[in-house]
Design an enzyme around this catalytic site. Structure first.
Site, PDB file in Angstrom:
ATOM      1  N   LYS A  85     -56.940  20.625 -31.477  1.00  0.00           N
ATOM      2  CA  LYS A  85     -57.040  21.348 -30.194  1.00  0.00           C
ATOM      3  C   LYS A  85     -57.873  22.601 -30.499  1.00  0.00           C
ATOM      4  O   LYS A  85     -57.382  23.576 -31.050  1.00  0.00           O
ATOM      5  CB  LYS A  85     -55.636  21.736 -29.705  1.00  0.00           C
ATOM      6  CG  LYS A  85     -55.508  21.926 -28.201  1.00  0.00           C
ATOM      7  CD  LYS A  85     -56.429  22.952 -27.592  1.00  0.00           C
ATOM      8  CE  LYS A  85     -55.961  24.372 -27.807  1.00  0.00           C
ATOM      9  NZ  LYS A  85     -56.963  25.366 -27.310  1.00  0.00           N
ATOM     10  N   GLU A 106     -53.076  30.881 -40.488  1.00  0.00           N
ATOM     11  CA  GLU A 106     -54.113  31.814 -40.930  1.00  0.00           C
ATOM     12  C   GLU A 106     -54.282  32.806 -39.787  1.00  0.00           C
ATOM     13  O   GLU A 106     -54.803  32.453 -38.730  1.00  0.00           O
ATOM     14  CB  GLU A 106     -55.401  31.032 -41.222  1.00  0.00           C
ATOM     15  CG  GLU A 106     -56.265  31.703 -42.251  1.00  0.00           C
ATOM     16  CD  GLU A 106     -57.193  32.706 -41.621  1.00  0.00           C
ATOM     17  OE1 GLU A 106     -56.808  33.889 -41.548  1.00  0.00           O
ATOM     18  OE2 GLU A 106     -58.269  32.325 -41.189  1.00  0.00           O
ATOM     19  N   CYS A 136     -61.761  37.558 -39.244  1.00  0.00           N
ATOM     20  CA  CYS A 136     -60.400  37.995 -39.558  1.00  0.00           C
ATOM     21  C   CYS A 136     -60.341  38.723 -40.893  1.00  0.00           C
ATOM     22  O   CYS A 136     -59.509  39.599 -41.085  1.00  0.00           O
ATOM     23  CB  CYS A 136     -59.447  36.813 -39.535  1.00  0.00           C
ATOM     24  SG  CYS A 136     -60.063  35.394 -40.424  1.00  0.00           S
ATOM     25  N   GLU A 157     -55.514  44.996 -35.554  1.00  0.00           N
ATOM     26  CA  GLU A 157     -56.750  44.219 -35.626  1.00  0.00           C
ATOM     27  C   GLU A 157     -57.512  44.394 -34.311  1.00  0.00           C
ATOM     28  O   GLU A 157     -57.008  44.062 -33.239  1.00  0.00           O
ATOM     29  CB  GLU A 157     -56.415  42.744 -35.857  1.00  0.00           C
ATOM     30  CG  GLU A 157     -57.651  41.903 -36.071  1.00  0.00           C
ATOM     31  CD  GLU A 157     -57.324  40.467 -36.452  1.00  0.00           C
ATOM     32  OE1 GLU A 157     -56.516  39.839 -35.763  1.00  0.00           O
ATOM     33  OE2 GLU A 157     -57.897  39.980 -37.446  1.00  0.00           O
TER      34      GLU A 157
END
Ligand code: NAD
Length: 462
Positions: free
Chosen positions: A170, A245, A279, A369
């Site tokens: 997906k 992750e 990331c 982040e």
């Protein structure tokens, strides 16, 4: 752009169960370039059924034959590298040279590494009077984000296929076109029907249905910590393995003996690449107080030059989120030395490369982040303080250390709570384990460690 109006399930493009579609938008000019079907739980169920039916045959296929199919997949991707780059540029907005080198080039390299590993990996080991069999975990549900859309697909699908698992993917709703292209490449590579299946759709609908499906044996997810936590909880309740992750807030530690100009310039380039949507980006630069102003000036100049080459962020929501963080940094008292929250163009989701000085470790821009082209520079008085700042977030995905000699840098890197550290600008290695300490995730991707995530052990005693 060309798009399939169905799902790739059981080796063929099948009509979607529902009527709804998702628009795909070019972030450079905000134009709708295609529509893809919005998958439903019925589509996910059909895909999981196909993957489960294909599992016994693929798991029993000799590793050398699986390696041949993965090599053919690498070749199919390589033959379409221009199409891949053009597609990622259209749906993610990244400049074409970056799409060619990274968004197309990296997944081809990773697929190639798994073609070799599938052929050479020891799927059996001897321990005393035991033979340990390393067997495929089963049906994998792979849920991927938009920031490196094909790389993140290949980093899950290639090792899963090498291990003998079957997959339902997906992909992110912002970048489904390159996922459809990947499914075409899988088909061209002669991978047996049902071994790989694709369901496009929204996260909370198709993604959640996949994560919760009883027929999925392992969920491998890359994306936000919030969704990762939810997927981990679902897997925990069902006693299933999970690979996560997640986010990062990595530190680029420039020790006093380092080549400052090189460390700052490489550091800025690292943050600005892919419009800051990486990331593992080193979004906090740590510089000794004695050289702090010099570093700030160098970084501001480097970021200003980057402004002409940077692409937009992926969508309006991300643009607003990143701008919100820039405004928050100003409100918290940090000093903008490049960029800012203003809009550079009247169309597209662009953010001007931004550098903050006078950042304190407890500010939101130093803790959370941002996922945009925003760098924070923090001063430190001594190595212990640098280490406390570097390790002082909930994340632990990546980092960098610069010093006059490698030994000094390595000694500092050993004390960092993070999954990977680049020493004096060491290059990305697509075979080295990639993943996080702390809330940056669970498990590792890439190379032999990434393959190990898709295996489970059975011991035979003699
Ligand atoms: P997200 O976590 O919402 O999306 C990632 C993937 O998960 C997508 O395929 C999405 O459809 C799916 N998803 C969303 N909700 C789901 C659910 N309830 N169940 C199952 N699957 C679900 O990430 P986002 O909204 O696209 O980005 C938000 C933030 O996430 C970014 O600003 C960034 O901080 C972070 N992010 C991190 C990475 C990374 O590589 N670690 C990648 C993308 C985004």
């Amino acid at each position: 752009m060309k798009a399939h109006d169905g799902m790739y399930i059981g080796g063929a493009w099948r009509p979607a169960a529902g009527q709804d579609t998702i628009p795909v938008v070019n972030p450079v000019d905000e134009q709708v370039i295609a529509h893809v079907p919005a998958g439903t739980p019925e589509d996910v169920d059909a895909a999981v059924g196909a993957a489960r039916a294909a599992l016994p045959g693929w798991a029993a296929t000799p590793p050398a034959e699986r390696a041949e199919r993965i090599a053919a997949l690498r070749d199919a991707l390589a033959a379409r590298k221009d199409e891949i780059a053009g597609t990622v540029t259209a749906e993610l907005g990244s400049p074409l040279p970056f799409s060619q080198a990274v968004h197309a080039g990296l997944p081809i390299a990773v697929a190639g590494s798994y073609a070799e590993l599938a052929a050479s990996y020891a799927f059996e080991e001897k321990i005393g009077n035991s033979t340990v069999l390393l067997e495929p975990v089963g049906v994998v549900g792979a849920i991927t984000p938009w920031n490196y859309p094909l790389h993140q697909i290949v980093a899950k699908v290639a090792p899963a296929l090498a291990a003998g698992c079957t997959v339902v993917l997906k992909p992110a709703e912002d970048t489904p076109l390159v996922a459809q292209l990947f499914a075409e490449a899988v088909h061209e590579a002669g991978v047996p029907a049902g071994v790989f299946n694709l369901v496009t759709g929204l996260g909370p609908v198709a993604g959640q249905a996949l994560a919760e499906h009883a027929g999925v044996d392992l969920v491998s997810f890359t994306g936000s910590t919030a969704v990762g936590r939810q997927i981990g909880a679902t897997a925990g309740a069902a006693v299933k393995p999970v690979a996560l992750e997640l986010g990062g807030k990595s530190a680029n530690v420039i020790l006093p003996s380092a080549d400052l100009a090189k460390a700052v310039n490489v550091g800025v380039a690292n943050v600005m690449a892919n419009s800051g949507q990486t990331c593992s980006a080193w979004t906090r630069m740590l510089v000794h107080a004695d050289r702090y102003e010099e570093a700030v000036e160098l970084a501001a100049a480097a970021a200003a030059k980057y402004g002409e080459r940077i692409g937009p962020v992926v969508n309006a929501k991300q643009r607003d989120r990143v701008r919100g963080y820039i405004e928050k940094g100003v409100a918290e008292g940090a000093r903008v030395v490049a960029g800012g929250a203003g809009t550079p163009y009247d169309k597209g989701y662009f953010i001007t490369p931004t550098v903050f000085a006078d950042v304190r470790a407890d500010m939101a821009i130093a803790q959370e982040e941002i996922f945009g082209p925003v760098l924070s520079i923090l001063p430190y008085a001594d190595e212990d303080e640098a280490l406390a700042i570097a390790n002082g977030t909930v994340y632990g995905l990546a980092g960098a250390v610069w010093a006059g000699d490698e030994e000094e840098a390595v000694a500092f890197a050993r004390r960092m709570d993070t999954g990977q550290v680049d020493i004096n600008g060491g290059r990305f290695n697509p075979q080295a384990p990639f993943g996080g300490y702390k809330q940056s995730g669970v498990g590792r991707e890439l190379g032999p460690h990434g393959l190990g995530e898709y295996l489970q052990t059975k011991s035979l005693q003699f």
